[in-house]
Design a protein around this motif. Sequence first.
Motif, PDB file in Angstrom:
ATOM      1  N   LYS A 108      20.706  -8.918 -86.911  1.00  0.00           N
ATOM      2  CA  LYS A 108      20.987  -7.760 -87.758  1.00  0.00           C
ATOM      3  C   LYS A 108      20.860  -6.469 -86.952  1.00  0.00           C
ATOM      4  O   LYS A 108      21.686  -5.557 -87.089  1.00  0.00           O
ATOM      5  N   PHE A 109      19.825  -6.401 -86.116  1.00  0.00           N
ATOM      6  CA  PHE A 109      19.651  -5.230 -85.250  1.00  0.00           C
ATOM      7  C   PHE A 109      20.886  -5.028 -84.374  1.00  0.00           C
ATOM      8  O   PHE A 109      21.400  -3.924 -84.225  1.00  0.00           O
ATOM      9  N   THR A 110      21.380  -6.121 -83.789  1.00  0.00           N
ATOM     10  CA  THR A 110      22.533  -6.046 -82.894  1.00  0.00           C
ATOM     11  C   THR A 110      23.788  -5.602 -83.641  1.00  0.00           C
ATOM     12  O   THR A 110      24.535  -4.733 -83.162  1.00  0.00           O
ATOM     13  N   VAL A 111      24.029  -6.191 -84.815  1.00  0.00           N
ATOM     14  CA  VAL A 111      25.250  -5.877 -85.580  1.00  0.00           C
ATOM     15  C   VAL A 111      25.212  -4.440 -86.089  1.00  0.00           C
ATOM     16  O   VAL A 111      26.213  -3.713 -86.009  1.00  0.00           O
ATOM     17  N   TYR A 112      24.071  -3.987 -86.623  1.00  0.00           N
ATOM     18  CA  TYR A 112      23.962  -2.610 -87.106  1.00  0.00           C
ATOM     19  C   TYR A 112      24.175  -1.610 -85.969  1.00  0.00           C
ATOM     20  O   TYR A 112      24.849  -0.584 -86.138  1.00  0.00           O
ATOM     21  N   ASN A 113      23.600  -1.909 -84.812  1.00  0.00           N
ATOM     22  CA  ASN A 113      23.773  -1.025 -83.665  1.00  0.00           C
ATOM     23  C   ASN A 113      25.236  -0.967 -83.238  1.00  0.00           C
ATOM     24  O   ASN A 113      25.773   0.094 -82.918  1.00  0.00           O
ATOM     25  N   GLY A 114      25.907  -2.135 -83.252  1.00  0.00           N
ATOM     26  CA  GLY A 114      27.338  -2.164 -82.935  1.00  0.00           C
ATOM     27  C   GLY A 114      28.163  -1.373 -83.932  1.00  0.00           C
ATOM     28  O   GLY A 114      29.096  -0.657 -83.556  1.00  0.00           O
ATOM     29  N   ALA A 115      27.815  -1.481 -85.220  1.00  0.00           N
ATOM     30  CA  ALA A 115      28.524  -0.711 -86.244  1.00  0.00           C
ATOM     31  C   ALA A 115      28.338   0.784 -86.030  1.00  0.00           C
ATOM     32  O   ALA A 115      29.266   1.582 -86.225  1.00  0.00           O
ATOM     33  N   GLY A 116      27.121   1.178 -85.603  1.00  0.00           N
ATOM     34  CA  GLY A 116      26.873   2.592 -85.319  1.00  0.00           C
ATOM     35  C   GLY A 116      27.703   3.098 -84.156  1.00  0.00           C
ATOM     36  O   GLY A 116      28.254   4.199 -84.194  1.00  0.00           O
ATOM     37  N   LEU A 117      27.828   2.286 -83.100  1.00  0.00           N
ATOM     38  CA  LEU A 117      28.612   2.689 -81.926  1.00  0.00           C
ATOM     39  C   LEU A 117      30.092   2.814 -82.265  1.00  0.00           C
ATOM     40  O   LEU A 117      30.773   3.746 -81.803  1.00  0.00           O
ATOM     41  N   LYS A 152      16.783  -2.156 -77.286  1.00  0.00           N
ATOM     42  CA  LYS A 152      15.951  -1.451 -78.270  1.00  0.00           C
ATOM     43  C   LYS A 152      15.865   0.038 -77.933  1.00  0.00           C
ATOM     44  O   LYS A 152      15.994   0.901 -78.808  1.00  0.00           O
ATOM     45  N   VAL A 153      15.630   0.321 -76.650  1.00  0.00           N
ATOM     46  CA  VAL A 153      15.468   1.711 -76.209  1.00  0.00           C
ATOM     47  C   VAL A 153      16.735   2.514 -76.496  1.00  0.00           C
ATOM     48  O   VAL A 153      16.681   3.627 -77.043  1.00  0.00           O
ATOM     49  N   ILE A 154      17.898   1.949 -76.138  1.00  0.00           N
ATOM     50  CA  ILE A 154      19.165   2.671 -76.331  1.00  0.00           C
ATOM     51  C   ILE A 154      19.413   2.927 -77.807  1.00  0.00           C
ATOM     52  O   ILE A 154      19.837   4.019 -78.207  1.00  0.00           O
ATOM     53  N   CYS A 155      19.135   1.917 -78.650  1.00  0.00           N
ATOM     54  CA  CYS A 155      19.326   2.092 -80.095  1.00  0.00           C
ATOM     55  C   CYS A 155      18.416   3.185 -80.645  1.00  0.00           C
ATOM     56  O   CYS A 155      18.848   4.045 -81.411  1.00  0.00           O
ATOM     57  N   LEU A 156      17.137   3.159 -80.261  1.00  0.00           N
ATOM     58  CA  LEU A 156      16.186   4.174 -80.744  1.00  0.00           C
ATOM     59  C   LEU A 156      16.597   5.574 -80.301  1.00  0.00           C
ATOM     60  O   LEU A 156      16.506   6.542 -81.074  1.00  0.00           O
ATOM     61  N   LEU A 157      17.083   5.709 -79.062  1.00  0.00           N
ATOM     62  CA  LEU A 157      17.497   7.022 -78.559  1.00  0.00           C
ATOM     63  C   LEU A 157      18.747   7.515 -79.276  1.00  0.00           C
ATOM     64  O   LEU A 157      18.880   8.711 -79.558  1.00  0.00           O
ATOM     65  N   ASN A 158      19.688   6.601 -79.583  1.00  0.00           N
ATOM     66  CA  ASN A 158      20.898   6.985 -80.334  1.00  0.00           C
ATOM     67  C   ASN A 158      20.529   7.479 -81.728  1.00  0.00           C
ATOM     68  O   ASN A 158      21.038   8.503 -82.200  1.00  0.00           O
ATOM     69  N   ALA A 159      19.635   6.736 -82.392  1.00  0.00           N
ATOM     70  CA  ALA A 159      19.211   7.137 -83.740  1.00  0.00           C
ATOM     71  C   ALA A 159      18.472   8.477 -83.701  1.00  0.00           C
ATOM     72  O   ALA A 159      18.698   9.353 -84.544  1.00  0.00           O
ATOM     73  N   ALA A 160      17.596   8.649 -82.716  1.00  0.00           N
ATOM     74  CA  ALA A 160      16.833   9.895 -82.609  1.00  0.00           C
ATOM     75  C   ALA A 160      17.746  11.088 -82.348  1.00  0.00           C
ATOM     76  O   ALA A 160      17.547  12.176 -82.895  1.00  0.00           O
TER      77      ALA A 160
END
Length: 643
Positions: A108-117, A152-160
Amino acid sequence: MNKIVFFLLLFVISCQQKPGKIVINQEKMLENLQVMSDSLDQNPQIDKLAFWSGKLKQKDFSKTGSALAYIHYNLAKNLAKSNIDSSKNHINIALNLIEKEKGFNALKFTVYNGAGLISEHEGKFYQSVYYFNKSAAIIMNDDSLKCKPLAKVICLLNAAQDNNKISQYPKSIEQNQLALKILKKMPEDHYKYNFRAYSQLFTACEESNIYKADSLLFYLKKLKHISVKTNDPMQIRFTNEHTAHYYTLSSQYNEAIHYYSLVKQYDAGILSADPESPVAIKNLYTTIANLIDLRVHAEQFPEAEVLIKQADKIEGRHLQILSYYEKCLNKQAKLHYYLAKGDNFRAQNETSEVLELKDNILRNSGIQATEEMATIYELQAKDKSIYGLNKTIDYTTNRLERNKLLLFIVGLLALLAVSWVLLLYFFQRQKRQKQEKEKVLLQQQLLRTQMEPHFIFNTLSALQSFIRFDEKEKSIKYLSQFSKLLRSSLELSRKNYVPLDQELEAIENYLSLQQMRFEYAFAYEIITPDTDTSALLIPPMLIQPFVENAIIHGIGNHSDKGAIIIEIFSQENQLLVKITDNGKGYESTSNAKPNHQSLSGTIARERLAILAKENSIKTNIEIISNEKGTVVLLTLPVRNQRY
């Protein structure tokens, strides 16, 4: 009858046992696919798109939601640069599949991050914020999450980064700090991501209401240390920019000018190397605007005038590239310059242009947010029960074929068919009701965005008057107080319901501004109920338009001392607001009729109609006007936030 009950119990027991086996199979399949994906990453010669397309055709994955979601995610990932429409289709399928599964947090983490990108690549900012935050929430709530630390780091930085843009600074700080915590545990030194985290923490700390100089200085030292170690020109550029901001906050304008000049030198070099680069054009234009403001604060007017000419030259060549926000930043800097020089005529012109640009920013951001969030609502409104029913039917059919219980097959299928029809009818009705409610909420948001520009235009008229008559000190004081009121208004307008005490505070601030405008030609009083007003929630921006009318139509032409009284009466699920002025009434102000309505009053009526429909309660606006004055009675819906 007993036999039928026995068979039904046997079927239920078998249904309860089967899902456990399916989950184990899904986990093994997903693990195998992840191993294949890692192998593909080590062999760039392999056609990844063809590989995953082949996996999609295999029947082994057709009944496993998690594995199928992973395949669609990889197809979306490999199509993102070449075919964004197909990529978007695959990521939506992956989202639909994975949301039906329990567990599988790593996927789920991977898919949500992909949807965000993908949403970010499409330019859909609010959708990307939504998906990045969902992905980041999984990381923050699941310490045992099994996925690559750097991901994880890249996702957190994108969200921040996106949370900084929408002023969600506490959330941004928490996400950046967690990213730094993960980076410290990694064996390699990832200077790029450490720099980005500290840079975003500096921005969040700087822009938040609580300004902590020690925190800013700490982050600044970290940025300088990393940029010196890497000698990366881009990192040096951002370090200089943050340093300039730090000195600006402490009013050390000469130091700030020095560092911003270094930033300007870098941006000019990048633009010289690529004269048509939109990013380089925007960066240089914004840097020049900030330098103009600093030169004005330092009273270096000749240098500021040179910079204004440079900004005008860029704007003349690349007007279409620059956004409303960037133009507004430059216009505000020029406004401050002309005010400092005492050129009130040009300052008035710049004020009008700044107002128009801010109006466009508010309108465009409101429309974009509404459209993108409507899309998210549609994705979430899918009927998840149909997928479960189809899976149950397939499983039941296989079991009945094995056991050859023909009578049980016929009865069970009939029962399932009836249940399917009833459930389909029920969920379709629920879906229509949910969509109607969402439509009402969106209509309220759009009506509020219509009201804000009207409110801003009416309030700034006073500032224009002060400037026109060369009342410089009043202009600066009025502008400062109005900026606080505008900020409060924008914060309240983002919410569907706000505390009554905050709404009344904004109204009192507005009345004090109008007292300055009319040279204290009227007095006002706000009478509140004995109950705790902070616990009462009301729709924002509904009382203010009628207070404004009381001033303009009731008090504006009053020859004697004017008075405005606002009385608040709390009932069970309603709030009664009585606005009284001692003006000459609508009949004697511009020969208006008693039922005269301003634009803001019309919008308020429309909003109340929507709120009445949403809350199933009575709302009302009643206006009584004669030569002795005007009384406005408002009946508003109210909620209690304690419950």
